[in-house]
Design an enzyme around this catalytic site. Structure first.
Site, mmCIF file in Angstrom:
data_model
loop_
_atom_site.group_PDB
_atom_site.id
_atom_site.type_symbol
_atom_site.label_atom_id
_atom_site.label_comp_id
_atom_site.label_asym_id
_atom_site.label_seq_id
_atom_site.Cartn_x
_atom_site.Cartn_y
_atom_site.Cartn_z
ATOM 1 N N SER A 113 25.189 5.306 59.591
ATOM 2 C CA SER A 113 24.752 4.199 58.749
ATOM 3 C C SER A 113 23.887 3.232 59.565
ATOM 4 C CB SER A 113 25.995 3.312 58.623
ATOM 5 O OG SER A 113 25.608 2.134 57.854
ATOM 6 N N ASP A 277 19.500 -0.800 55.487
ATOM 7 C CA ASP A 277 19.991 -0.087 56.669
ATOM 8 C C ASP A 277 19.707 1.342 56.912
ATOM 9 O OD1 ASP A 277 21.886 0.746 55.024
ATOM 10 O OD2 ASP A 277 23.423 0.875 56.382
ATOM 11 N N ASP A 279 21.181 4.318 56.092
ATOM 12 C CA ASP A 279 21.505 5.091 55.074
ATOM 13 C C ASP A 279 21.535 4.329 53.634
ATOM 14 O OD1 ASP A 279 23.661 3.623 55.752
ATOM 15 O OD2 ASP A 279 25.285 5.109 54.659
ATOM 16 N N ASP A 281 23.000 1.736 52.329
ATOM 17 C CA ASP A 281 23.976 0.957 51.457
ATOM 18 C C ASP A 281 23.671 -0.441 51.779
ATOM 19 O OD1 ASP A 281 24.846 1.458 53.917
ATOM 20 O OD2 ASP A 281 26.684 2.641 53.330
ATOM 21 N N ARG A 282 23.311 -0.878 53.039
ATOM 22 C CA ARG A 282 23.445 -2.260 52.971
ATOM 23 C C ARG A 282 22.091 -3.081 52.711
ATOM 24 N NH1 ARG A 282 26.650 -3.298 58.872
ATOM 25 N NH2 ARG A 282 28.342 -1.724 58.469
HETATM 26 C C1 G16 Z 1 31.436 0.820 57.181
HETATM 27 C C2 G16 Z 1 31.821 0.666 55.781
HETATM 28 C C3 G16 Z 1 32.018 -0.581 55.109
HETATM 29 C C4 G16 Z 1 32.735 -1.795 56.308
HETATM 30 C C5 G16 Z 1 32.082 -1.551 57.487
HETATM 31 C C6 G16 Z 1 32.883 -2.033 58.817
HETATM 32 O O1 G16 Z 1 29.961 0.078 56.962
HETATM 33 O O2 G16 Z 1 31.393 1.446 54.801
HETATM 34 O O3 G16 Z 1 32.690 -0.907 54.054
HETATM 35 O O4 G16 Z 1 32.539 -2.992 55.967
HETATM 36 O O5 G16 Z 1 32.153 -0.048 58.048
HETATM 37 O O6 G16 Z 1 32.607 -1.849 59.894
HETATM 38 P P1 G16 Z 1 33.643 -2.236 61.072
HETATM 39 O O7 G16 Z 1 34.771 -1.648 60.976
HETATM 40 O O8 G16 Z 1 32.558 -1.984 62.327
HETATM 41 O O9 G16 Z 1 33.789 -3.996 60.944
HETATM 42 P P2 G16 Z 1 28.613 1.249 57.241
HETATM 43 O O10 G16 Z 1 27.661 0.655 56.480
HETATM 44 O O11 G16 Z 1 28.832 1.401 58.448
HETATM 45 O O12 G16 Z 1 29.169 2.725 56.354
#
Ligand code: G16
Length: 543
Positions: A113, A277, A279, A281-282
């Site tokens: 990510s 970001d 990948d 998704d953000r």
């Molecule tokens: C991932 C999940 C998200 C979540 C985030 C939380 O994001 O896909 O749904 O909000 O982790 O991260 P942390 O546990 O560090 O607060 P991503 O974009 O890294 O896949």
């Protein structure tokens, strides 16, 4: 068939976190490490015999080699077909879309990510299920359990598969279909949004800067924004995916997308700025001199989504993760629709989306999405904003001010303490947990604790319970502090402190967030004794 069964041994710590397994790249490259995890995943989902999988990643270092291993293992485990993005590239929402559209049995996404990429940085692998969403906990538990008892993995003995040329070929008995990473995603976006209207916006001189942060959304943004919507060339910056994301963190927030922030706060700023970001998704949204927090963006999208064709019937309901600000709750209440509060992690939205109970969902960590796929979707959020801007004919700043005047403003900030000694971080959380029942009614920093608890979630669809999902301190006057340990870090523990303060007085809607949040921050630091317990005074990152 030239296939090998390789004897192996369990490797400690193959436990998927909030978003799959995320480790240092060097860990993933250790002998048998990736192979063990892939076999554990296949075993944990009941095998892949006869199944179709979607495979792709964000292009970070080790993406190509890892895909070759996955394809050889899928073939050796009897998969019928793998649908792979050309060059190994697929954004996370594009994988989700392909799984759903092609009725695939699941997908493997290679990404860490927003974490940096490269031989000394991070790598990750996550499994998404047949609904296109991240595997639920009962599945990740099975994968973890298998990884602890694994004895063999299966892999074809033969060499690589060409993943750079479009078309269909075979690897042993498995069909490998190489697809254009963008085409089917762009088609879906066209069905949701009014592309003519957005084209008109750009044709009328509207200016935008989209920062792809050297990550996966570059090809998607070039094709959709500049290609289909007529935004001038140069609208997309940093649009070529690079294995180490140009040496940066592909994390769309004011710290890591500083170039974009600087550009948007200059006198000659474009009308609209956005970033995505690693990948895809953000998302980050910023107007001229007006950064929009992810929580506020979710609230605004909830209030105005009906302006886009895909949502013109209105929203069934919305959902947000617990630490996300309660701004969207206030909009939902005004609209008379349900607002669900779930634990952090996109997987918790899956059941609500599948059951048709929510249309939009979002998280403070810059994820926003809808029922069009089962992942958060960065470019989708940007396109929804564009569609709203084209219809509303207001600036980003004016849209936000109007929203705050109607529903009040939830000032919001997240403070991250990174790479904290895990024992100390856990001790701090344990100590705070231990005194929650005594905190009600106590006054600190001019605020009174109204409720102190640890968030647990009972899924209304499948009845499963997720406990230990963050400590909440709710204060009088609409202030809230939440403590949570990150589930996505790769080194030590990251403590996240989420601060929120509601303000409804019309003369207090344009304060600096630090000013509005000063009391709740002090109250949170005092009650948690974070500095004493961890030796940390200031956070490493404030967003
Ligand atoms: C991932 C999940 C998200 C979540 C985030 C939380 O994001 O896909 O749904 O909000 O982790 O991260 P942390 O546990 O560090 O607060 P991503 O974009 O890294 O896949």
């Amino acid at each position: 068939m030239p296939m090998q069964t390789v004897r192996t041994r369990p490797i400690e710590g193959q436990k998927p976190g909030t978003s799959g397994l995320r480790k240092k790249t060097a860990v993933f490259r250790r002998p048998h490490y990736l192979e063990n995890y892939v076999q554990s995943t296949f075993d944990g989902i009941g095998g892949v015999q006869g199944k179709t999988l979607v495979v792709g990643g964000d292009g970070r270092f080790f993406n190509d080699d890892a895909i070759q291993i996955i394809l050889r293992m899928a073939a050796a485990n009897g998969a019928t077909r793998c649908i792979v993005g050309q060059g190994g590239i697929l954004s996370t929402p594009a994988v989700s879309n392909l799984i759903r559209k092609r009725n695939a049995d699941g997908g493997l996404i290679l990404s860490a990510s927003h974490n940096p990429g490269g031989p000394d940085a991070d790598f990750g692998l996550k499994y998404n299920g047949p609904n296109g969403g991240p595997a639920p906990e009962n599945v990740t538990d099975k994968i973890f359990a298998r990884s602890k008892e694994i004895e063999i993995y299966k892999i074809t003995a033969s060499g690589g598969v060409d993943i750079d040329t479009l078309g269909t070929r075979s690897h042993q008995d498995m069909v490998v279909e190489i697809v254009d990473p963008v085409a089917e995603y762009a088609e879906m976006m066209q069905a949701i949004f009014d592309f003519d209207k957005i084209r008109g916006l750009f044709a009328g001189g509207f200016t935008m800067r989209f920062d792809a942060m050297h990550a996966v959304t570059g090809p998607y943004a070039h094709a959709i924004l500049e290609g289909m919507l007529g935004a001038p060339k140069g609208t997309v910056v940093n649009g070529v995916p690079s294995p180490d994301f140009g040496g940066g963190h592909p994390d769309p927030n004011p710290i890591w997308a500083k170039d974009l922030m600087d550009a948007m706060y200059r006198p000659d700023a474009p009308d609209f700025g956005a970033a995505s970001d690693g990948d895809g998704d953000r998302n980050m949204i910023v107007g001229q001199g007006a950064y929009v927090t992810p929580s506020d963006s979710l609230a605004l999208l909830c209030a105005k989504a009906h302006l886009a064709p895909g949502y013109k019937q209105g929203l069934v309901g919305v959902a947000r993760s617990m630490p996300t600000s309660r701004a969207v709750d206030r909009v939902a209440q005004r609209l008379g629709i349900a607002c669900h509060e779930t634990p952090t992690g996109w997987k918790f939205f899956g059941n609500l989306l599948d059951a048709g109970q929510v249309t939009l969902c979002g998280e403070e960590s810059a994820g926003t999405g809808s029922d069009h796929v089962r992942e958060k979707d960065g470019l989708w959020a940007v396109l929804l904003w564009l569609n709203i801007l084209a219809e509303a004919k207001q600036s980003v700043a004016d849209l936000m001010t109007d929203l705050w005047q109607t529903d009040g403003r939830c000032y919001y900030s997240r403070h991250d303490y990174e790479d904290v000694d895990s024992n100390k971080a856990n001790a701090m959380m344990d100590a705070l947990r231990g005194k929650l029942s005594t905190l009600g009614g106590s006054a600190v920093a001019g605020l009174t604790v109204e409720q102190a608890d640890e968030f647990a979630y009972d899924d209304p669809i499948d009845g499963s319970r997720a406990s230990g999902q963050g400590i909440r301190l709710m204060f009088s006057g609409g202030a809230r502090a939440v403590f949570r340990l990150s589930g996505t870090g790769t080194q030590g523990a990251t403590i996240r402190l989420y601060l929120e303060q509601l303000e409804t007085a019309s003369d207090k809607l344009q304060l600096q967030p630090e000013e509005a949040l000063a009391d709740v921050r002090q109250a949170a630091m005092t009650l948690s004794e974070l500095s004493v317990m961890t030796g940390r005074v200031d956070p490493d990152v404030i967003t």
